[in-house]
Design an enzyme around this catalytic site. Structure first.
Site, PDB file in Angstrom:
ATOM      1  N   TYR A 160       0.824  -1.206   0.000  1.00  0.00           N
ATOM      2  CA  TYR A 160       0.000   0.000   0.000  1.00  0.00           C
ATOM      3  C   TYR A 160       0.860   1.260   0.000  1.00  0.00           C
ATOM      4  O   TYR A 160       0.637   2.194  -0.787  1.00  0.00           O
ATOM      5  CB  TYR A 160      -0.921  -0.018   1.217  1.00  0.00           C
ATOM      6  N   ALA A 162       4.070   1.649  -0.839  1.00  0.00           N
ATOM      7  CA  ALA A 162       4.851   1.796  -2.072  1.00  0.00           C
ATOM      8  C   ALA A 162       3.999   2.385  -3.190  1.00  0.00           C
ATOM      9  O   ALA A 162       4.449   3.260  -3.949  1.00  0.00           O
ATOM     10  CB  ALA A 162       5.415   0.444  -2.493  1.00  0.00           C
ATOM     11  N   LYS A 164       1.278   4.282  -2.875  1.00  0.00           N
ATOM     12  CA  LYS A 164       0.957   5.680  -2.584  1.00  0.00           C
ATOM     13  C   LYS A 164       2.178   6.583  -2.763  1.00  0.00           C
ATOM     14  O   LYS A 164       2.047   7.751  -3.153  1.00  0.00           O
ATOM     15  CB  LYS A 164       0.411   5.805  -1.162  1.00  0.00           C
ATOM     16  N   THR A 196     -13.190   4.095   8.631  1.00  0.00           N
ATOM     17  CA  THR A 196     -13.629   3.714   7.297  1.00  0.00           C
ATOM     18  C   THR A 196     -13.679   2.193   7.223  1.00  0.00           C
ATOM     19  O   THR A 196     -13.245   1.494   8.136  1.00  0.00           O
ATOM     20  CB  THR A 196     -12.665   4.249   6.225  1.00  0.00           C
TER      21      THR A 196
END
Length: 254
Positions: A160, A162, A164, A196
């Site tokens: 995740y 990497a 972003k 979330t």
């Protein structure tokens, strides 16, 4: 483009739930017309559009598919006219659970590629479809959604983070190339959000630890982060591009 929020047509990718839904609601609250993109969350997107009213349009598309993105933009144009502002929030399926994360000894390139396909590939597809439209309009806004894990990988979600990080790089290079067209490109990076679907797997004690480490003493909410996104879409940010605004209660400085 320096139009007020009320004059804008905004498309939010991955807006059926979570942060994307909060961003869509914030723009409608300020008077914008909003397209609620979703991939699989049809029921949630339709329910959100029903709550937000006539200025909200649910539209299905997988942002990793260039043809689907083109068709989505055409659908939005039929209802609201050409979008002025794109919020790229879409996230490949992910659960923020440090105990269940993929470690380096089992991490494969496919894990990173899967995240990158949506984060970076989706952004690229949006840019390629929107570029000629922004050129005709004389400007526009692209706002990407990042993470403070790039600056402070307190939990090493390798795939995740990497993806972003690569999205942040694209945000800055796109700002350079699209600037002459009057398009600003910026990123808003959150930390752990309360709550979330992606952060629902996070243990409650982790939320408490993060809150205790922030100067504001609390974990950022999706609504608070959505308000920061509004700034980059507004006329007040017209001279700001290629920037990354970290919205995490001061957990990360810089």
């Amino acid at each position: 483009m320096t139009s007020t929020l009320q004059d804008q047509c905004v498309l939010v990718t991955g807006a059926g739930r979570g942060l994307g839904a909060a961003i869509a609601a914030a723009f409608v609250r300020e008077g914008a017309s909003v397209a609620i993109n979703y991939r699989n969350s049809a029921d949630a997107a339709l329910a959100l559009a029903g709550q937000l009213g006539a200025r909200a349009l649910p539209v299905q598309a997988d942002v990793t598919d260039p043809d689907a993105v083109e068709a989505m933009i055409a659908t939005v144009e039929e209802r609201f006219g050409a979008p002025t502002t794109i919020i790229h929030n879409a996230l490949a399926d992910y659960s923020f659970n440090g105990d269940a994360r993929t470690h380096l000894d089992t991490l494969a390139w496919e894990h990173i590629a899967r995240q990158g396909e949506t984060a970076v590939g989706g952004a690229l597809n949006m840019i390629r479809v929107m570029r000629p439209r922004w050129e005709v309009a004389g400007g526009g806004r692209l706002i990407t959604i990042g993470t403070n894990l790039v600056q402070n990988p307190v939990v090493p979600y390798h795939d995740y983070t990497a993806a972003k990080s690569a999205l942040l790089a694209l945000t800055r290079t796109a700002a350079k190339e699209l600037g002459p067209l009057g398009v600003t490109v910026n990123m808003v990076s959150g930390g752990l959000l309360r709550t979330t679907d992606a952060s629902a797997a996070t243990p409650e004690e982790v939320f408490d630890i993060v809150a205790a480490q922030t100067p504001l003493g609390q974990v950022t909410t999706p609504a608070e982060m959505a308000d920061a996104v509004l700034f980059f879409a507004s006329p007040w940010s017209r001279a700001v591009t290629g920037q990354n605004l970290i919205v995490d209660g001061g957990l990360v400085f810089g």
